[in-house]
Design a protein around this motif. Sequence first.
Motif, mmCIF file in Angstrom:
data_model
loop_
_atom_site.group_PDB
_atom_site.id
_atom_site.type_symbol
_atom_site.label_atom_id
_atom_site.label_comp_id
_atom_site.label_asym_id
_atom_site.label_seq_id
_atom_site.Cartn_x
_atom_site.Cartn_y
_atom_site.Cartn_z
ATOM 1 N N ARG A 67 23.742 18.131 -5.187
ATOM 2 C CA ARG A 67 24.877 17.644 -4.402
ATOM 3 C C ARG A 67 24.734 17.979 -2.911
ATOM 4 N NH1 ARG A 67 30.464 19.740 -6.252
ATOM 5 N NH2 ARG A 67 30.018 18.330 -7.968
ATOM 6 N N TYR A 68 24.308 19.194 -2.597
ATOM 7 C CA TYR A 68 24.254 19.616 -1.211
ATOM 8 C C TYR A 68 22.899 19.402 -0.550
ATOM 9 C CZ TYR A 68 28.872 21.410 -1.982
ATOM 10 O OH TYR A 68 30.205 21.504 -2.278
ATOM 11 N N ASN A 69 21.911 18.968 -1.306
ATOM 12 C CA ASN A 69 20.604 18.619 -0.756
ATOM 13 C C ASN A 69 20.173 17.269 -1.314
ATOM 14 O OD1 ASN A 69 20.010 21.177 0.644
ATOM 15 N ND2 ASN A 69 20.101 21.999 -1.430
ATOM 16 N N PRO A 70 20.896 16.214 -0.955
ATOM 17 C CA PRO A 70 20.608 14.915 -1.579
ATOM 18 C C PRO A 70 19.220 14.384 -1.242
ATOM 19 C CG PRO A 70 22.150 14.642 0.214
ATOM 20 C CD PRO A 70 21.960 16.111 0.025
ATOM 21 N N GLY A 71 18.635 14.789 -0.139
ATOM 22 C CA GLY A 71 17.323 14.295 0.246
ATOM 23 C C GLY A 71 16.180 15.002 -0.452
ATOM 24 N N MET A 72 16.502 15.966 -1.285
ATOM 25 C CA MET A 72 15.478 16.758 -1.934
ATOM 26 C C MET A 72 14.570 15.912 -2.834
ATOM 27 S SD MET A 72 16.132 20.224 -4.068
ATOM 28 C CE MET A 72 16.720 19.413 -5.530
ATOM 29 N N SER A 73 15.138 14.903 -3.463
ATOM 30 C CA SER A 73 14.349 14.084 -4.376
ATOM 31 C C SER A 73 13.772 12.833 -3.704
ATOM 32 C CB SER A 73 15.203 13.675 -5.574
ATOM 33 O OG SER A 73 16.309 12.925 -5.125
ATOM 34 N N MET A 74 14.010 12.669 -2.404
ATOM 35 C CA MET A 74 13.498 11.490 -1.685
ATOM 36 C C MET A 74 12.112 11.767 -1.125
ATOM 37 S SD MET A 74 16.574 10.177 0.663
ATOM 38 C CE MET A 74 18.232 10.584 0.225
ATOM 39 N N ASP A 75 11.348 10.699 -0.959
ATOM 40 C CA ASP A 75 10.059 10.858 -0.293
ATOM 41 C C ASP A 75 10.278 10.898 1.221
ATOM 42 O OD1 ASP A 75 10.766 8.226 0.014
ATOM 43 O OD2 ASP A 75 8.765 7.431 -0.364
ATOM 44 N N GLU A 76 9.261 11.274 1.959
ATOM 45 C CA GLU A 76 9.385 11.481 3.406
ATOM 46 C C GLU A 76 9.775 10.192 4.140
ATOM 47 O OE1 GLU A 76 9.735 13.862 6.577
ATOM 48 O OE2 GLU A 76 9.234 14.529 4.569
ATOM 49 N N GLU A 77 9.218 9.066 3.728
ATOM 50 C CA GLU A 77 9.522 7.797 4.398
ATOM 51 C C GLU A 77 10.996 7.434 4.256
ATOM 52 O OE1 GLU A 77 6.751 5.362 2.364
ATOM 53 O OE2 GLU A 77 5.134 5.779 3.774
ATOM 54 N N GLU A 78 11.540 7.660 3.079
ATOM 55 C CA GLU A 78 12.950 7.352 2.844
ATOM 56 C C GLU A 78 13.842 8.269 3.674
ATOM 57 O OE1 GLU A 78 16.109 5.218 1.062
ATOM 58 O OE2 GLU A 78 13.978 4.813 1.291
ATOM 59 N N LYS A 79 13.481 9.542 3.808
ATOM 60 C CA LYS A 79 14.253 10.471 4.637
ATOM 61 C C LYS A 79 14.282 10.010 6.088
ATOM 62 C CE LYS A 79 13.390 14.695 2.014
ATOM 63 N NZ LYS A 79 12.758 16.008 2.038
ATOM 64 N N VAL A 80 13.119 9.583 6.606
ATOM 65 C CA VAL A 80 13.041 9.129 7.999
ATOM 66 C C VAL A 80 13.894 7.882 8.191
ATOM 67 C CG1 VAL A 80 11.479 8.150 9.739
ATOM 68 C CG2 VAL A 80 10.781 10.161 8.428
ATOM 69 N N ARG A 81 13.808 6.947 7.253
ATOM 70 C CA ARG A 81 14.591 5.713 7.355
ATOM 71 C C ARG A 81 16.087 6.016 7.348
ATOM 72 N NH1 ARG A 81 17.374 2.143 4.626
ATOM 73 N NH2 ARG A 81 17.237 3.228 2.643
ATOM 74 N N LEU A 82 16.525 6.885 6.459
ATOM 75 C CA LEU A 82 17.954 7.206 6.394
ATOM 76 C C LEU A 82 18.420 8.000 7.607
ATOM 77 C CD1 LEU A 82 18.373 8.008 2.604
ATOM 78 C CD2 LEU A 82 19.156 5.994 3.848
ATOM 79 N N THR A 83 17.566 8.856 8.143
ATOM 80 C CA THR A 83 17.921 9.593 9.355
ATOM 81 C C THR A 83 18.105 8.624 10.521
ATOM 82 O OG1 THR A 83 16.709 11.530 8.592
ATOM 83 C CG2 THR A 83 17.210 11.427 10.942
ATOM 84 N N ALA A 84 17.230 7.660 10.642
ATOM 85 C CA ALA A 84 17.359 6.653 11.705
ATOM 86 C C ALA A 84 18.645 5.854 11.521
ATOM 87 C CB ALA A 84 16.141 5.731 11.698
ATOM 88 N N ARG A 85 18.948 5.487 10.300
ATOM 89 C CA ARG A 85 20.177 4.725 10.045
ATOM 90 C C ARG A 85 21.409 5.553 10.362
ATOM 91 N NH1 ARG A 85 20.319 0.119 6.445
ATOM 92 N NH2 ARG A 85 22.465 0.327 7.116
ATOM 93 N N ARG A 86 21.330 6.861 10.137
ATOM 94 C CA ARG A 86 22.471 7.739 10.385
ATOM 95 C C ARG A 86 22.879 7.729 11.850
ATOM 96 N NH1 ARG A 86 20.795 12.639 8.183
ATOM 97 N NH2 ARG A 86 21.453 11.850 6.169
ATOM 98 N N VAL A 87 21.907 7.609 12.747
ATOM 99 C CA VAL A 87 22.216 7.608 14.182
ATOM 100 C C VAL A 87 22.327 6.183 14.718
ATOM 101 C CG1 VAL A 87 21.234 9.877 14.604
ATOM 102 C CG2 VAL A 87 19.783 7.857 14.829
ATOM 103 N N GLY A 88 22.369 5.188 13.819
ATOM 104 C CA GLY A 88 22.620 3.823 14.239
ATOM 105 C C GLY A 88 21.381 3.038 14.623
#
Length: 107
Positions: A67-88
């Motif tokens: 719950r508190y580390n949702p990115g733990m099961s994601m691969d690195e590319e998905e983390k980068v994509r979601l981080t970029a989306r988070r800042v618009g």
Amino acid sequence: MPSHLRSIYRSILRELPHRALSTPSPIQQRIRHFLTNNSAIPPQIKEAEQFIQYAKAQRMYATLLERYNPGMSMDEEEKVRLTARRVGMDLPEDLMPLKKKKKKKKE
């Protein structure tokens, strides 16, 4: 089986992986046999209660970790994509993962 032992048995079953009661696993059969034959002595009952507490704590730990580390099961590319989306922002096409590029070429 006394109600206290029945309660322990059910608590253990709740913590084990779910399986149909019509086909109990060997561990379920062994626990039931142990508790129904009145061979359980107080120290072993205490150990069973401690095991139940430990199993509950481990299950809760795994739930909270996810719950508190949702990115733990994601691969690195998905983390980068979601981080970029988070800042618009969206990732440029040349930084998109190769898997997605290959899918677009096939279409």
